[in-house]
Design an enzyme around this catalytic site. Structure first.
Site, PDB file in Angstrom:
ATOM      1  N   CYS A  76       0.806  -1.228   0.000  1.00 29.96           N
ATOM      2  CA  CYS A  76       0.000   0.000   0.000  1.00 29.96           C
ATOM      3  C   CYS A  76       0.837   1.275   0.000  1.00 29.96           C
ATOM      4  O   CYS A  76       0.291   2.362  -0.128  1.00 29.96           O
ATOM      5  CB  CYS A  76      -0.969   0.014   1.178  1.00 29.96           C
ATOM      6  SG  CYS A  76      -0.210   0.278   2.789  1.00 29.96           S
ATOM      7  N   CYS A 111      13.548   0.726  12.454  1.00 32.14           N
ATOM      8  CA  CYS A 111      12.931   1.531  13.507  1.00 32.14           C
ATOM      9  C   CYS A 111      11.547   1.936  13.001  1.00 32.14           C
ATOM     10  O   CYS A 111      11.425   2.746  12.078  1.00 32.14           O
ATOM     11  CB  CYS A 111      13.815   2.746  13.775  1.00 32.14           C
ATOM     12  SG  CYS A 111      13.338   3.707  15.197  1.00 32.14           S
TER      13      CYS A 111
END
Length: 176
Positions: free
Chosen positions: A126, A146
Site C-alpha cells: 500500500c 525503527c
C-alpha cells in the site's frame, strides 16, 4: 494521548520529517485509496504517520514493549511485515526489528542529503510509511528497522491462524 499532544510532542522533539509529503503518491501499489478513503480506513495517528510520512514520538505506543509471539502487519493493508522472532529492544522508544518477515514485504527509498540522508521503509503493498532503517542493529543483519507503532497492528500467535496469518507461525516467538 490526544492528537494535539501527539503533534506538539512530535514538533517539539524535532522528529517531524523535514521531507514530508503524501506517501509515495507517484508509486504503483496493489492497494490504492484516495486521501479521503485513507482517512476513513486509518486512525488519525496512522494517517499522520503512514500517508504524511511523519514520525511519532518515542515511547508513544505499547507495541515498543510488546514481547509476545506474533506477527506485526501493516495498519494500512494488513500485509505481514515483521515477526516477533526478529524484534529486539533497541532502547530507542520505537519497535525495532533486525529484519522483515519477508524481504518482499517492504520497499525503501533514500531521502534527504548529506548528514540528513535516511533510508525510509514502506509497505510494498500500500506504500504506507512505516519508519526508517539504520545500520546499528544486531546480528545477523546489523540493521535496525525503527518502525512507527501507529503503522503496525499486532496479531498474537494464538490468533494468527484465524486471522489468516497461519503461514507465518514458524516465524514468531516471544521476544527475548
Amino acid at each position: 494521548t490526544t492528537r494535539r499532544s501527539f503533534l506538539i510532542s512530535t514538533s517539539t522533539l524535532g522528529l517531524v520529517s523535514a521531507f514530508g509529503g503524501a506517501a509515495f503518491s507517484q508509486g504503483r501499489f496493489e492497494v490504492v485509496h484516495t486521501p479521503a478513503e485513507w482517512r476513513q480506513i486509518l486512525s488519525e495517528d496512522a494517517y499522520f504517520v503512514m500517508r504524511e510520512e511523519q514520525t511519532e514520538p518515542p515511547g508513544y505506543s505499547p507495541l515498543d514493549q510488546e514481547k509476545r509471539a506474533g506477527v506485526f502487519s501493516c495498519a494500512g493493508c494488513d500485509l505481514p511485515v515483521f515477526g516477533s522472532d526478529k524484534k529486539f529492544d533497541s532502547g530507542t522508544g520505537w519497535p525495532s526489528f533486525w529484519g522483515p518477515i519477508d524481504e518482499k514485504a517492504l520497499g525503501t527509498k533514500t531521502q534527504g542529503s548529506g548528514r540528513f540522508l535516511q533510508t525510509e521503509v514502506h509497505c510494498r503493498r500500500c506504500g504506507g510509511h512505516l519508519g526508517h532503517i539504520f545500520p546499528d542493529g544486531p546480528e545477523p543483519t546489523g540493521l535496525r528497522y525503527c518502525i512507527n507503532s501507529a503503522s503496525l497492528r499486532f496479531i498474537h500467535r494464538k490468533d494468527m491462524e484465524a486471522a489468516g496469518y497461519g503461514a507465518y507461525l514458524d516465524q514468531v516467538e516471544d521476544v527475548k
